[in-house]
Write an enzyme that holds these catalytic residues in place. Structure first.
Site, PDB file in Angstrom:
ATOM      1  N   HIS A   1       0.852  -1.207   0.000  1.00 48.87           N
ATOM      2  CA  HIS A   1       0.000   0.000   0.000  1.00 48.87           C
ATOM      3  C   HIS A   1       0.886   1.255   0.000  1.00 48.87           C
ATOM      4  O   HIS A   1       0.680   2.162  -0.808  1.00 48.87           O
ATOM      5  CB  HIS A   1      -0.896  -0.056   1.250  1.00 48.87           C
ATOM      6  CG  HIS A   1      -1.798   1.114   1.441  1.00 48.87           C
ATOM      7  ND1 HIS A   1      -3.165   1.030   1.321  1.00 48.87           N
ATOM      8  CD2 HIS A   1      -1.544   2.416   1.780  1.00 48.87           C
ATOM      9  CE1 HIS A   1      -3.699   2.211   1.565  1.00 48.87           C
ATOM     10  NE2 HIS A   1      -2.727   3.077   1.859  1.00 48.87           N
ATOM     11  N   GLU A   2       1.877   1.279   0.884  1.00 45.55           N
ATOM     12  CA  GLU A   2       2.740   2.478   0.977  1.00 45.55           C
ATOM     13  C   GLU A   2       3.611   2.626  -0.273  1.00 45.55           C
ATOM     14  O   GLU A   2       3.846   3.749  -0.735  1.00 45.55           O
ATOM     15  CB  GLU A   2       3.602   2.418   2.244  1.00 45.55           C
ATOM     16  CG  GLU A   2       2.821   2.388   3.559  1.00 45.55           C
ATOM     17  CD  GLU A   2       1.793   3.500   3.711  1.00 45.55           C
ATOM     18  OE1 GLU A   2       1.931   4.541   3.060  1.00 45.55           O
ATOM     19  OE2 GLU A   2       0.826   3.307   4.480  1.00 45.55           O
TER      20      GLU A   2
ATOM     21  N   HIS B   1       1.623   4.215  -2.975  1.00 48.89           N
ATOM     22  CA  HIS B   1       1.602   5.682  -2.820  1.00 48.89           C
ATOM     23  C   HIS B   1       2.861   6.264  -3.461  1.00 48.89           C
ATOM     24  O   HIS B   1       2.791   7.198  -4.261  1.00 48.89           O
ATOM     25  CB  HIS B   1       1.585   6.075  -1.340  1.00 48.89           C
ATOM     26  CG  HIS B   1       0.226   6.038  -0.695  1.00 48.89           C
ATOM     27  ND1 HIS B   1      -0.907   6.475  -1.319  1.00 48.89           N
ATOM     28  CD2 HIS B   1      -0.164   5.612   0.545  1.00 48.89           C
ATOM     29  CE1 HIS B   1      -1.942   6.336  -0.499  1.00 48.89           C
ATOM     30  NE2 HIS B   1      -1.524   5.805   0.634  1.00 48.89           N
TER      31      HIS B   1
ATOM     32  N   HIS C   1      -5.576   7.043  -2.550  1.00 48.98           N
ATOM     33  CA  HIS C   1      -6.527   6.025  -2.099  1.00 48.98           C
ATOM     34  C   HIS C   1      -7.681   5.876  -3.081  1.00 48.98           C
ATOM     35  O   HIS C   1      -8.085   6.839  -3.730  1.00 48.98           O
ATOM     36  CB  HIS C   1      -7.070   6.404  -0.716  1.00 48.98           C
ATOM     37  CG  HIS C   1      -6.012   6.374   0.328  1.00 48.98           C
ATOM     38  ND1 HIS C   1      -5.756   7.418   1.180  1.00 48.98           N
ATOM     39  CD2 HIS C   1      -5.109   5.417   0.645  1.00 48.98           C
ATOM     40  CE1 HIS C   1      -4.757   7.114   1.989  1.00 48.98           C
ATOM     41  NE2 HIS C   1      -4.341   5.894   1.666  1.00 48.98           N
TER      42      HIS C   1
END
Lengths: 44, 644
Positions: B90-91, B94, B100
């Site tokens: 997830h990070e 980014h 998101h």
């Protein structure tokens, strides 16, 4: 399935409970943009 | 939900630094996440070597990242309790330029934000972005995205959600932290123009007539049959979902002669690393002397794929279920893999050998594979009991097992945990077994590895892990554990996760295909990751520079995956060394230029650096000039003679 009680040490409950990013960051007192985005200084 | 501005995009491989304040487990998990990107996309990472732009993974407070490549070198924090593969993915997404999912401009068509339930002053967590700033890359709203937040994020009341799906079935899905979703990958691959991945080689579920380019062996008379599921013979790909559907390859061993064979060969494959894992499902329903043999056929050094190596034999037994198999290939040159079916005793066979759902990746095969059959029946019993796996051995020789509690103390969840077992090597091993990373993976059995969203969690053994009696869990099991007659061994206290996977997650996707739950386990020493940090842009004396370079080199070796990279992994044609629009071709790992040629001119030289004129053009030109000169001299001399 060994039922009822834990007949061995291995069955005992030790370790962690997984929590998600917003909970982790809130608990840490962080207030980042959208929960986990660090904005560059000029965009803050 | 990707940044439109292309200046924020990365060039691959992305340089990274693993800061030494990271937990050892976090370092291991970050490397696992890198491997997932390498398997499913063209995104790649390399240890930092002085580049201007890089990701510095650190343990700060919380889990966070910046969005996109800021072109300066940027920090990504994997703090306390963030060291899970899906959170790291997830990070990293980014950092790769994604926001998101629920901040898409059109999100209100798909989810409801319950503004009155959001903690005061935390409303900014639910802002939307304008489509002039971000792009959905022409993909639909993805409830399954790893970039979506869960229903109870930033809520005032523990039991009231702040975000719910307009289609209620997706309320259980939003916020999943299993792995990248299929649409996450589609977006990532679109954003970065990925056409291939780094470690995926082959996949076949035999659903199409071309059987993925596989060929029948020509040196034997019998063939594998491309067979449709029928009553009594179900395939594995869509097993249990539809009747009379799904194909697999089948070798009938109930007729003919003993020792007859059928061979199925893969197409030619080109390895980038030195180790490959062939995963497939098989079942042998014929005689007990039927065999399935895996061969490797490699380049013999002359460019012909003909050097045979027998790798592994699977013998029939009385278990007629689909079984999962893993075979390590270790090919270093172009190769094919072969399935040889061997008839044992046709008179005692009423079936044959079936294979399905083949996956070939350049990643290590799992150390331990535990299959629990009839799992949905186990889930239906409302018991608080648990199941223990057989004993497995790690590559170092540690005995270990997996504990599974179908109904953990958190309602609706299954607990999966790891424990040590006493074993035959205990006398020579290091105790306590610290700095070893245990990785537990509940396998999503989707036939396509890129679509699998397996649940994987890791921890690293530490002196802080103590039992209620204050003894260190990772000491010798014969002293710290309790005797278990089922394995004739001592089992230590298990360490794991009470909410490893939810029952609803397990019932979705392909976690329970054939009603089998499959769990992989690893236990590896990661002490070598203790010191990985390298200084940024060293401006030091030559002695210190040497020291730094040596440390960077060591860190690079330490932090890369265990598998060796083949020398031709580095493309000799990137950047193109050929001048004057020459085309570069890699020949045996070296750049070779194919120089352009026009009607009058052509380029030569190792790098197409010299321009030459075609011989016929040169001949015509020289001949023409010479002829003109001769004609001129003749004309001048004739005119001079007339004047005289």
């Amino acid at each position: 399935v060994s039922d009822g009680h834990h007949s061995s040490e291995a069955g005992a409950d030790a370790g962690e409970i997984i929590i998600d990013i917003p909970e982790i960051n809130l608990a840490a007192g962080l207030d980042l943009f959208q929960g986990d985005i660090l904005l560059p200084q000029n965009e803050r | 939900n990707a940044l439109r501005n292309e200046t924020y995009r990365w060039k691959f491989p992305i340089p990274y630094i693993l800061g030494d304040n990271l937990d050892l487990n976090a370092k291991g998990v970050i490397l696992q996440a890198f491997e997932m990107f390498r398997l499913k996309s063209c995104v790649d990472f390399k240890p930092y070597e002085g580049e201007e732009t890089y990701i510095f993974f650190k343990k700060e407070i919380g889990c966070w990242s910046m969005v996109g490549n800021l072109q300066t070198g940027q920090t990504l924090s994997i703090g306390e309790r963030c060291d899970y593969r899906a959170i790291v993915e997830h990070e990293i997404l980014h950092a790769l330029g994604f926001y998101h999912e629920q901040s898409r401009m059109d999100r209100d068509d798909y989810v409801t934000i319950w503004w009155d339930q959001i903690i005061t002053d935390k409303e900014h967590n639910f802002v939307k972005y304008d489509d002039g700033y971000i792009t959905d890359l022409n993909t639909p709203y993805d409830y399954e995205s790893v970039m979506h937040y869960a229903p109870f994020s930033f809520n005032k009341n523990a039991s009231i959600p702040t975000i719910t799906a307009k289609i209620p079935e997706f309320d259980d899905i939003i916020g999943q932290r299993l792995d990248l979703s299929a649409i996450d990958l589609e977006r990532l691959n679109r954003m970065y123009n990925c056409t291939s991945t780094h470690t995926f080689l082959d996949h076949c579920s035999f659903e199409s007539e071309n059987i993925c380019g596989m060929i029948q062996g020509t040196r034997n008379d019998l063939d594998w049959v491309h067979q449709l599921s029928a009553t009594g013979q179900q395939d594995h790909t869509i097993s249990g979902r539809c009747r009379d559907a799904g194909y697999f390859m089948y070798f009938n061993t109930s007729s003919g002669q003993a020792d007859e064979v059928a061979v199925l060969e893969s197409r030619i494959l080109y390895p980038k690393r030195t180790q490959q894992c062939l995963q497939f499902f098989y079942k042998i329903t014929g005689s007990l002397s039927d065999k399935l043999i895996i061969w490797l056929k490699e380049d013999d050094g002359t460019g012909n794929v003909r050097k045979m190596r027998k790798i592994q034999t699977f013998q029939a037994d009385n278990d007629h279920n689909w079984k999962i198999a893993h075979v390590t290939l270790s090919a270093q040159k172009k190769f094919r893999y072969l399935f040889q079916g061997l008839k044992g005793n046709p008179s005692s066979s009423s079936g044959g050998i079936a294979i399905d759902d083949i996956t070939l990746t350049e990643t290590p095969c799992p150390t331990a594979v535990w299959v629990i059959r009839n799992f949905s029946q186990i889930l239906e019993k409302p018991t608080s009991g648990f199941i223990e796996s057989p004993r497995f051995y790690s590559p170092e020789g540690y005995g270990f097992g997996i504990t599974l509690q179908p109904h953990s103390r958190i309602s609706g969840y299954t607990r999966v945990a790891f424990h040590l077992c006493s074993g035959e090597n205990d006398g020579v091993l290091e105790w306590p077994a610290l700095n070893r990373q245990a990785v537990l993976t509940v396998l999503d059995q989707d036939p396509d590895v890129s679509k699998r969203m397996s649940s994987s969690k890791s921890f690293t053994t530490s002196k802080d892990h103590v039992s209620p009696g204050k003894t260190l869990i990772w000491d010798k099991p014969s002293t710290a554990g309790i005797f278990d007659a089922s394995c004739n061994c001592y089992r230590s206290l298990s360490w794991g996760w009470t909410n490893f996977i939810s029952h609803s997650q397990m019932r979705r996707r392909s976690f329970l295909k054939n009603d089998d739950l499959i769990i992989f386990a690893e236990f590896h020493d990661i002490t070598h990751l203790n010191y990985t940090e390298v200084p940024v842009k060293p401006q030091q004396s030559s002695f210190m520079e040497d020291l730094t370079l040596e440390r960077q080199k060591r860190a690079a070796q330490d932090t890369e995956p265990i598998q060796d990279q083949l020398p031709y992994l580095q493309d000799p044609c990137d950047p193109n060394p050929c001048q004057n629009d020459g085309i570069c071709v890699s020949v045996k790992g070296r750049a070779s230029c194919r120089c352009p040629s026009g009607q009058a001119f052509f380029f030569t030289g190792e790098r197409c650096q010299s321009m030459q004129i075609h011989g016929n053009i040169l001949g015509i030109t020289v001949g023409g000039i010479a002829g003109t000169i001769v004609l001129t001299i003749v004309l001048i001399s004739m005119m001079a003679g007339r004047q005289r």
